[in-house]
Design a protein around this motif. Structure first.
Motif, PDB file in Angstrom:
ATOM      1  N   ILE A  38     -11.268  86.307  47.154  1.00 23.58           N
ATOM      2  CA  ILE A  38     -12.484  85.888  47.857  1.00 23.58           C
ATOM      3  C   ILE A  38     -13.088  84.608  47.284  1.00 23.58           C
ATOM      4  O   ILE A  38     -14.187  84.231  47.640  1.00 23.58           O
ATOM      5  N   LYS A  39     -12.357  83.931  46.390  1.00 23.09           N
ATOM      6  CA  LYS A  39     -12.862  82.697  45.792  1.00 23.09           C
ATOM      7  C   LYS A  39     -11.800  81.616  45.827  1.00 23.09           C
ATOM      8  O   LYS A  39     -10.623  81.891  45.646  1.00 23.09           O
ATOM      9  N   SER A  40     -12.250  80.408  46.022  1.00 23.19           N
ATOM     10  CA  SER A  40     -11.374  79.246  45.925  1.00 23.19           C
ATOM     11  C   SER A  40     -12.077  78.175  45.122  1.00 23.19           C
ATOM     12  O   SER A  40     -13.305  78.076  45.133  1.00 23.19           O
ATOM     13  N   ILE A  41     -11.281  77.374  44.444  1.00 24.47           N
ATOM     14  CA  ILE A  41     -11.816  76.254  43.669  1.00 24.47           C
ATOM     15  C   ILE A  41     -11.212  74.977  44.232  1.00 24.47           C
ATOM     16  O   ILE A  41      -9.997  74.870  44.414  1.00 24.47           O
ATOM     17  N   PHE A  42     -12.092  74.035  44.510  1.00 24.49           N
ATOM     18  CA  PHE A  42     -11.698  72.753  45.087  1.00 24.49           C
ATOM     19  C   PHE A  42     -12.073  71.634  44.125  1.00 24.49           C
ATOM     20  O   PHE A  42     -13.146  71.668  43.514  1.00 24.49           O
ATOM     21  N   LEU A  43     -11.207  70.648  44.021  1.00 23.65           N
ATOM     22  CA  LEU A  43     -11.517  69.436  43.272  1.00 23.65           C
ATOM     23  C   LEU A  43     -12.111  68.450  44.264  1.00 23.65           C
ATOM     24  O   LEU A  43     -11.479  68.104  45.270  1.00 23.65           O
ATOM     25  N   VAL A  44     -13.346  68.024  43.991  1.00 22.30           N
ATOM     26  CA  VAL A  44     -14.048  67.111  44.891  1.00 22.30           C
ATOM     27  C   VAL A  44     -14.271  65.788  44.160  1.00 22.30           C
ATOM     28  O   VAL A  44     -14.858  65.761  43.080  1.00 22.30           O
TER      29      VAL A  44
END
Length: 78
Positions: A38-44
């Motif tokens: 239920i979690k995602s990590i994005f590099l912005v």
């Protein structure tokens, strides 16, 4: 340019992943780096501050058909 890791939590994370996986506009470039149940990590990559980055991403996602159906939380990881 700042590189921020943004965590998004959502019960239906696949819809968010599909939208933001390789998202890019004049203010941000987003790349999916990790996804769990239920979690995602994005590099912005952006010139915006942490708070402004989250506001911008939320405003962008609000324009999608899924935004009204999904409850999600977004935060910048320290």
């Amino acid at each position: 340019m700042n590189e921020l890791f943004v965590e998004i939590s959502c019960g239906q994370i696949k819809f968010i992943n599909e939208f933001f996986e390789e998202y890019k506009d004049e203010k941000v470039t987003v790349k999916l780096t990790k996804s769990e149940k239920i979690k995602s990590i994005f590099l912005v990559t952006t010139n915006l501050s942490s708070d402004d980055t989250v506001k911008h991403l939320k405003n962008v996602f609000k324009k999608t058909p899924h935004s009204t159906a999904l409850h999600y939380a977004m935060r910048v990881l320290e």
